[in-house]
Design a protein around this motif. Structure first.
Motif, short mmCIF file in Angstrom:
data_model
loop_
_atom_site.label_atom_id
_atom_site.label_comp_id
_atom_site.label_asym_id
_atom_site.label_seq_id
_atom_site.Cartn_x
_atom_site.Cartn_y
_atom_site.Cartn_z
N ASP A 89 -87.87 -1.78 -10.26
CA ASP A 89 -87.16 -2.14 -9.02
C ASP A 89 -85.65 -2.22 -9.21
OD1 ASP A 89 -89.59 -2.42 -7.60
OD2 ASP A 89 -89.86 -4.42 -8.45
N VAL A 90 -85.22 -2.56 -10.43
CA VAL A 90 -83.77 -2.70 -10.69
C VAL A 90 -83.41 -1.86 -11.92
CG1 VAL A 90 -81.86 -4.34 -10.85
CG2 VAL A 90 -84.03 -5.09 -9.90
N PRO A 91 -83.52 -0.55 -11.83
CA PRO A 91 -83.18 0.30 -13.00
C PRO A 91 -81.70 0.25 -13.33
CG PRO A 91 -83.58 1.66 -11.07
CD PRO A 91 -83.95 0.27 -10.68
N GLU A 92 -80.86 -0.20 -12.37
CA GLU A 92 -79.41 -0.28 -12.62
C GLU A 92 -79.08 -1.17 -13.82
OE1 GLU A 92 -80.06 0.50 -8.25
OE2 GLU A 92 -80.87 -0.87 -9.77
N TYR A 93 -80.00 -2.08 -14.16
CA TYR A 93 -79.78 -2.96 -15.30
C TYR A 93 -79.51 -2.16 -16.58
CZ TYR A 93 -80.94 -6.24 -19.06
OH TYR A 93 -80.91 -6.99 -20.21
N LYS B 126 -83.13 18.45 -13.62
CA LYS B 126 -82.76 19.33 -12.51
C LYS B 126 -82.84 18.62 -11.16
CE LYS B 126 -84.30 23.52 -14.92
NZ LYS B 126 -85.34 24.57 -15.00
N SER B 127 -83.73 17.62 -11.04
CA SER B 127 -83.91 16.94 -9.76
C SER B 127 -83.05 15.69 -9.61
CB SER B 127 -85.39 16.56 -9.59
OG SER B 127 -85.77 15.60 -10.57
N LEU B 128 -82.19 15.41 -10.59
CA LEU B 128 -81.36 14.19 -10.53
C LEU B 128 -80.42 14.22 -9.33
CD1 LEU B 128 -80.33 13.60 -14.27
CD2 LEU B 128 -82.00 12.30 -12.92
N LYS B 129 -80.32 13.08 -8.66
CA LYS B 129 -79.37 12.93 -7.56
C LYS B 129 -78.31 11.93 -8.01
CE LYS B 129 -82.89 13.86 -4.07
NZ LYS B 129 -83.64 13.34 -2.90
N CYS B 130 -77.36 12.45 -8.76
CA CYS B 130 -76.32 11.60 -9.33
C CYS B 130 -74.99 12.36 -9.30
CB CYS B 130 -76.68 11.21 -10.76
SG CYS B 130 -76.82 12.61 -11.89
N ARG B 131 -73.95 11.67 -9.72
CA ARG B 131 -72.64 12.31 -9.77
C ARG B 131 -72.66 13.45 -10.79
NH1 ARG B 131 -68.66 8.07 -11.48
NH2 ARG B 131 -70.48 7.15 -12.50
N GLU B 132 -71.92 14.49 -10.49
CA GLU B 132 -71.90 15.66 -11.36
C GLU B 132 -71.40 15.31 -12.76
OE1 GLU B 132 -72.89 18.83 -11.20
OE2 GLU B 132 -73.90 18.24 -9.34
N VAL B 133 -70.49 14.34 -12.85
CA VAL B 133 -69.94 13.98 -14.16
C VAL B 133 -71.03 13.41 -15.06
CG1 VAL B 133 -69.26 11.65 -13.41
CG2 VAL B 133 -68.08 12.73 -15.33
N ILE B 134 -72.01 12.68 -14.48
CA ILE B 134 -73.12 12.13 -15.27
C ILE B 134 -74.05 13.25 -15.71
CG2 ILE B 134 -75.13 10.62 -15.22
CD1 ILE B 134 -73.61 8.81 -13.32
N ARG B 135 -74.38 14.15 -14.78
CA ARG B 135 -75.24 15.28 -15.12
C ARG B 135 -74.60 16.15 -16.21
NH1 ARG B 135 -78.94 17.76 -11.74
NH2 ARG B 135 -77.90 16.78 -9.94
N ASP B 136 -73.29 16.40 -16.09
CA ASP B 136 -72.59 17.23 -17.08
C ASP B 136 -72.60 16.57 -18.45
OD1 ASP B 136 -72.09 19.04 -15.09
OD2 ASP B 136 -70.03 18.39 -14.73
N GLU B 137 -72.47 15.24 -18.48
CA GLU B 137 -72.47 14.55 -19.76
C GLU B 137 -73.85 14.58 -20.41
OE1 GLU B 137 -70.66 10.40 -21.64
OE2 GLU B 137 -70.38 10.88 -19.52
N VAL C 123 -85.82 6.37 -15.41
CA VAL C 123 -84.77 7.30 -15.88
C VAL C 123 -84.25 8.15 -14.72
CG1 VAL C 123 -84.27 9.20 -17.45
CG2 VAL C 123 -85.71 7.32 -18.22
N TRP C 124 -85.13 8.56 -13.82
CA TRP C 124 -84.71 9.38 -12.69
C TRP C 124 -83.79 8.57 -11.76
CZ3 TRP C 124 -85.52 9.26 -7.30
CH2 TRP C 124 -85.14 10.44 -6.63
N LYS C 125 -84.12 7.30 -11.54
CA LYS C 125 -83.30 6.46 -10.65
C LYS C 125 -81.98 6.06 -11.30
CE LYS C 125 -86.70 4.14 -7.70
NZ LYS C 125 -87.24 2.81 -7.33
N GLU C 126 -81.98 5.89 -12.63
CA GLU C 126 -80.77 5.45 -13.32
C GLU C 126 -80.51 6.36 -14.51
OE1 GLU C 126 -77.69 4.58 -13.99
OE2 GLU C 126 -78.20 2.93 -12.66
#
Length: 432
Positions: free
Chosen positions: A327-331, A248-259, A293-296
């Motif tokens: 520090d680099v969750p994008e990995y 619920k607290s994710l700050k990401c694109r809606e398409v990612i949350r929907d998936e 997981v929250w960051k990425e």
């Protein structure tokens, strides 16, 4: 007095020579015995590189009769254990090679139709905790009495060897609990999730169901998720609410949350739990795992084995500590084959040839866009084109229409006549 001491000197010298000769002979005998023992273990597949360390930690093998050790190894071989499992069993539980330990297990394990992995679990557990044959026979009889086939019995013992000390009444309570929530495929459930046998019905399983209802899920939804994935009952109390709060607290694109929520809120929370467990298994503390997981959140969209592949590549091949992910969750959110591997290969090639002015950390490897990374590390070095993969210059501009179609779509131009000019002049004069 002096004369008597001088008479004893030859005797003392001879005694010392005899003692030294005896010690030397004893050392040679021990050394020879260790060589024979090492050769024996190598014949059964033991890796030579770890032999010295193994023998130094288990001195009882050097003091045991070599023929007894060979007899124990022969019994293990007769149980049809694969070589890899046999070596792993000896390394993890060397006490099974003690005299007479395996003799009592040979016939029961040969007669029972259990898998080699289950045999390994039984022997490990027996050597560590002193579990006897009576417990093994009782456990197998109880599981078969429930109607379980041999493959299910083997799977339960292999995945949860503590079942050997679980009482029959406790096993039946788990069955009654599952029947009570309308789970009918009991054998499949125990095959997929045998660890449930270690949970208390009153203090763990029933409070967990109450928590699911309290969150807002109906009994039908809960049953559907348990049937689909029995490991849902392995959730800790309070774990699912925390995973749902993270979503619920994710700050990401809606398409990612929907998936993430494509198959429902319950399933989405459980998928988050699986990724957090995976990160914790590889060394992160739980708080940092949730933070990653929250960051990425894209990590939830990858299968767990893909996440593990990335982490193993990060640690074993790239040489980074798993804590770098904080520090680099994008990995964990980029494609392994298309981005991580090609970028690493290019940077490693340049580093070995002195083409880099400084070390590039994980952030410098992952953060740049594809275009920026290409311009920085690939374009200046033509030999890196082959490593990175040939970049098509027109890849960034995708043509939406066939060439020349604009000519057909262009509106016809208007031809101005003399009459139009006269009319325009008269209009302008009237305005003046």
């Amino acid at each position: 007095m002096a004369s008597s001491s001088s008479k004893l000197k030859p005797f003392i010298n001879n005694l010392r020579r005899y003692q030294n000769r005896s010690l030397s002979s004893s050392n040679q005998s021990n050394y020879r015995k260790q060589i024979l023992l090492a050769n024996l273990l190598q014949r059964y597949g033991f890796p030579p590189s770890s032999l010295q360390h193994f023998l130094s930690k288990n001195l009882f093998l050097s003091n045991s009769d070599l023929s007894e050790t060979e007899a124990s190894l022969s019994i293990l071989l007769s149980l049809k254990l694969p070589q890899k499992q046999l070596v792993s069993l000896i390394q993890d539980s060397p006490n099974i090679l003690r005299p007479n330990f395996l003799r009592k297990w040979r016939d029961p394990l040969s007669e029972r139709s259990v898998s080699s992995s289950a045999i390994k679990s039984v022997l490990e557990h027996s050597s560590r905790f002193g579990i006897g044959l009576d417990k093994f026979h009782e456990c197998v009889n109880v599981l078969r009495g429930l109607g379980f086939c041999d493959s299910t019995v083997s799977k339960v013992i292999e995945a949860f060897p503590n079942v050997l000390v679980v009482k029959e009444i406790d096993i039946r309570r788990k069955v009654e609990f599952l029947v009570g929530i309308d789970i009918h495929e009991i054998e499949r459930f125990f095959y997929v999730f045998p660890e449930i046998l270690g949970f208390s019905v009153e203090s763990r399983l029933k409070p967990l169901l109450d928590e699911f209802i309290k969150i807002g899920f109906s009994r039908d939804e809960i049953k559907k998720e348990i049937v689909r994935e029995p490991r849902v009952l392995g959730l800790e109390l309070g774990e699912l609410p925390r995973c749902l709060e993270l979503i619920k607290s994710l700050k990401c694109r809606e398409v990612i949350r929907d998936e993430i929520l494509e198959e429902g809120m319950f399933r989405g929370g459980f998928e988050v739990k699986l990724r957090v467990d995976c990160l914790c298994k590889h060394g992160l503390i739980r708080r940092d795992a949730f933070k990653v997981v929250w960051k990425e959140p894209r990590v939830v969209l990858y299968e767990v084995d893909e996440v593990e592949k990335k982490i193993e590549f990060l640690s074993n091949r790239m040489g980074f500590n798993v804590n770098c992910l904080v520090d680099v969750p994008e990995y964990l959110g980029v494609n392994f084959q298309k981005q991580i591997v090609p970028r690493y290969n290019v940077v490693e090639y340049l580093r070995l040839r002195g083409g880099l002015g400084c070390d590039i950390g994980l952030k410098g490897l992952i953060k740049p866009s594809m275009k920026r990374f290409y311009n920085l590390y690939v374009k200046p070095y033509p030999e890196c084109e082959r490593i990175f993969g040939k970049r098509r210059e027109d890849a960034g501009v995708k043509k939406r229409h066939p060439v020349g179609l604009w000519k057909l779509m262009k509106p016809p131009s208007h031809v101005t006549t003399k009459e139009d000019v006269v009319n325009m002049k008269s209009f302008v004069e009237s305005l003046a």
